[in-house]
Design a protein around this motif. Structure first.
Motif, PDB file in Angstrom:
ATOM      1  N   ARG A  86      -7.506   8.866   1.677  1.00 46.05           N
ATOM      2  CA  ARG A  86      -8.223   8.157   2.748  1.00 46.05           C
ATOM      3  C   ARG A  86      -8.581   6.767   2.245  1.00 46.05           C
ATOM      4  O   ARG A  86      -9.076   6.611   1.129  1.00 46.05           O
ATOM      5  N   SER A  87      -8.340   5.762   3.071  1.00 47.94           N
ATOM      6  CA  SER A  87      -8.548   4.383   2.624  1.00 47.94           C
ATOM      7  C   SER A  87     -10.016   4.111   2.342  1.00 47.94           C
ATOM      8  O   SER A  87     -10.912   4.775   2.876  1.00 47.94           O
ATOM      9  N   ASN A  88     -10.246   3.129   1.480  1.00 45.60           N
ATOM     10  CA  ASN A  88     -11.606   2.669   1.210  1.00 45.60           C
ATOM     11  C   ASN A  88     -12.146   1.889   2.397  1.00 45.60           C
ATOM     12  O   ASN A  88     -11.391   1.247   3.125  1.00 45.60           O
ATOM     13  N   LEU A 130     -11.322   8.934  -2.088  1.00 46.03           N
ATOM     14  CA  LEU A 130     -10.085   8.202  -1.823  1.00 46.03           C
ATOM     15  C   LEU A 130      -8.847   9.067  -2.016  1.00 46.03           C
ATOM     16  O   LEU A 130      -8.007   9.175  -1.113  1.00 46.03           O
ATOM     17  N   PHE A 165      -1.783   9.630   4.363  1.00 49.69           N
ATOM     18  CA  PHE A 165      -2.769   8.570   4.149  1.00 49.69           C
ATOM     19  C   PHE A 165      -3.466   8.293   5.479  1.00 49.69           C
ATOM     20  O   PHE A 165      -2.810   8.017   6.480  1.00 49.69           O
ATOM     21  N   LEU A 220       0.828  -1.201   0.000  1.00 48.43           N
ATOM     22  CA  LEU A 220       0.000   0.000   0.000  1.00 48.43           C
ATOM     23  C   LEU A 220       0.866   1.256   0.000  1.00 48.43           C
ATOM     24  O   LEU A 220       0.586   2.220  -0.730  1.00 48.43           O
ATOM     25  N   LYS A 275      -6.510   6.190   7.540  1.00 48.64           N
ATOM     26  CA  LYS A 275      -7.406   5.033   7.536  1.00 48.64           C
ATOM     27  C   LYS A 275      -8.843   5.489   7.774  1.00 48.64           C
ATOM     28  O   LYS A 275      -9.102   6.269   8.700  1.00 48.64           O
ATOM     29  N   TRP A 331      -6.906  -0.428  -1.821  1.00 48.70           N
ATOM     30  CA  TRP A 331      -6.675   0.799  -1.062  1.00 48.70           C
ATOM     31  C   TRP A 331      -7.217   0.713   0.360  1.00 48.70           C
ATOM     32  O   TRP A 331      -7.387   1.734   1.020  1.00 48.70           O
ATOM     33  N   GLN A 332      -7.494  -0.457   0.838  1.00 52.28           N
ATOM     34  CA  GLN A 332      -8.048  -0.608   2.189  1.00 52.28           C
ATOM     35  C   GLN A 332      -6.963  -0.985   3.186  1.00 52.28           C
ATOM     36  O   GLN A 332      -6.067  -1.777   2.887  1.00 52.28           O
ATOM     37  N   ILE A 333      -7.035  -0.388   4.372  1.00 52.06           N
ATOM     38  CA  ILE A 333      -6.306  -0.902   5.529  1.00 52.06           C
ATOM     39  C   ILE A 333      -7.326  -1.724   6.301  1.00 52.06           C
ATOM     40  O   ILE A 333      -8.365  -1.206   6.709  1.00 52.06           O
TER      41      ILE A 333
END
Length: 383
Positions: free
Chosen positions: A170-172, A338, A200, A99, A202, A178-180
């Protein structure tokens, strides 16, 4: 079925070591059997085009990377920012490492497109002159630098930071590249870059948590001029750079002038009533009760005993149920949520000026379908 005869097994082996993955994990993610992966490493198996594409996606590399017959040039494979973060937390999961590299690539795309379209109206990052040892003074200057008013939420905070030439991703909330993961303790990271830093954050159920993470990461950029990654323990640390960034974030979000509006005379005796007491201020400033209470503690208006009692009470509450990410009816808006407005507008301007193709624009915008991309163009034109 066509098979690729020129895959360099040494590069596959290097990627396994670099990502900290074993053959079992690679097989599970790519759908290539352990047996065939083992043969691939020995040079006795030739993957199909689809298999090679899945392998490239798993390692975050291009297909061409694996077709290069030379050994991997160790020097220069990872940026200074990436190495800095890895030195802080060498135990980072392969997905978080990937990421971070993916975010760096998006930043490079943005900087490159910005040069091509010669968009002078786009803000450039020029950090305010501050004394890093004077955290209160730095916070006051940064708040003025960002032109923050007295009523804010995560979106206005984000826009203020972006207006100074810093990308804010910003994460999905849904599963994707694109996710944490919800279970991960990582809350955010910052990638320092003299021309275009990136923060970035979360995605969280409560946007006040996102706001604190945003300014904690901004603290690392402004005060320390370093790349940093933070987990849940970092945002409550009382030592070193983490403590400085925590204090900086609290002072930017709740400066003394705003803190003076909180009335001590009506403070409840029960910590379970603190949220109700602070509700109007939380809503107006877009912060959590804990941020306000921490500021009250720092200026001597709240005892350590009451602060700890509130935190203990919060820890005993049932955790809020996270949503599943919702439906994707408004998929065309997701790239803006995002990557932020500056990134999306640079891509769309480049497309309009015929500097990039429709397919490349789609790739840059989280593989948005062409129909959704046209909807995004209309949406951005209307806001």
């Amino acid at each position: 079925m066509e098979r690729i005869q020129t895959v360099n097994p040494r590069r596959v082996e290097w990627c396994l070591g670099d990502r900290g993955a074993d053959i079992l994990a690679c097989a599970r993610e790519t759908g290539i059997s352990e047996s065939n992966l083992g043969k691939l490493l020995d040079g006795d198996y030739h993957p199909t085009v689809n298999q090679l594409e899945r392998l490239a996606e798993f390692f975050g590399r291009s297909v061409l990377f694996f077709l290069d017959a030379s050994d991997v040039p160790e020097k220069g494979m990872h940026s200074l920012a990436f190495r800095s973060i890895l030195n802080q937390k060498p135990e980072l999961t392969p997905k978080i490492r990937l990421l971070i590299e993916r975010v760096e690539r998006q930043r490079d795309i943005f900087v490159s497109l910005r040069k091509e379209i010669d968009e002078e109206s786009l803000p450039r990052f020029v950090a305010p002159k501050i004394n890093p040892k004077d955290v209160p003074g730095a916070a006051e200057k940064v708040r003025k630098w960002l032109r923050l008013g007295d009523k804010n939420d995560f979106q206005t905070y984000r826009q203020a930071v972006e207006s100074r030439g810093i990308l804010v991703f910003r994460s999905n909330g849904y599963l994707g590249q694109w996710q944490i993961a919800k279970g991960s303790p990582i809350l955010g990271f910052s990638l320092f870059h003299s021309a275009c830093p990136v923060i970035f954050v979360k995605k969280a159920r409560f946007e006040s948590r996102q706001s604190f993470t945003l300014f904690h990461e901004l603290g690392h950029i402004i005060l320390h001029r370093k790349s940093w990654i933070d987990d849940e323990s970092s945002l409550s640390s009382a030592e070193g750079h983490e403590a400085e960034s925590n204090r900086f974030a609290g002072l930017v979000l709740v400066p003394d002038a705003l803190l003076d509006e909180v009335p001590d005379r009506v403070r409840p005796h029960e910590v379970s009533e603190f949220d109700a007491w602070l509700e109007p201020y939380r809503r107006q400033w877009g912060v959590s009760s804990e941020v306000i209470l921490r500021r009250l503690l720092d200026v001597g208006r709240l005892t350590k005993r009451d602060y700890n009692a509130y935190r203990d009470w919060c820890s005993r509450l049932e955790p809020a149920i996270e949503d599943s990410g919702g439906n994707r009816q408004y998929r065309y808006r997701e790239p803006r949520h995002l990557f932020g407005d500056p990134f999306v507008r640079v891509v769309l301007t480049s497309l309009s000026n015929q500097k990039i193709t429709l397919n490349r624009a789609s790739t840059f915008l989280d593989n948005l379908k062409i129909h959704d991309l046209h909807q995004l163009e209309q949406y951005c034109a209307s806001v």
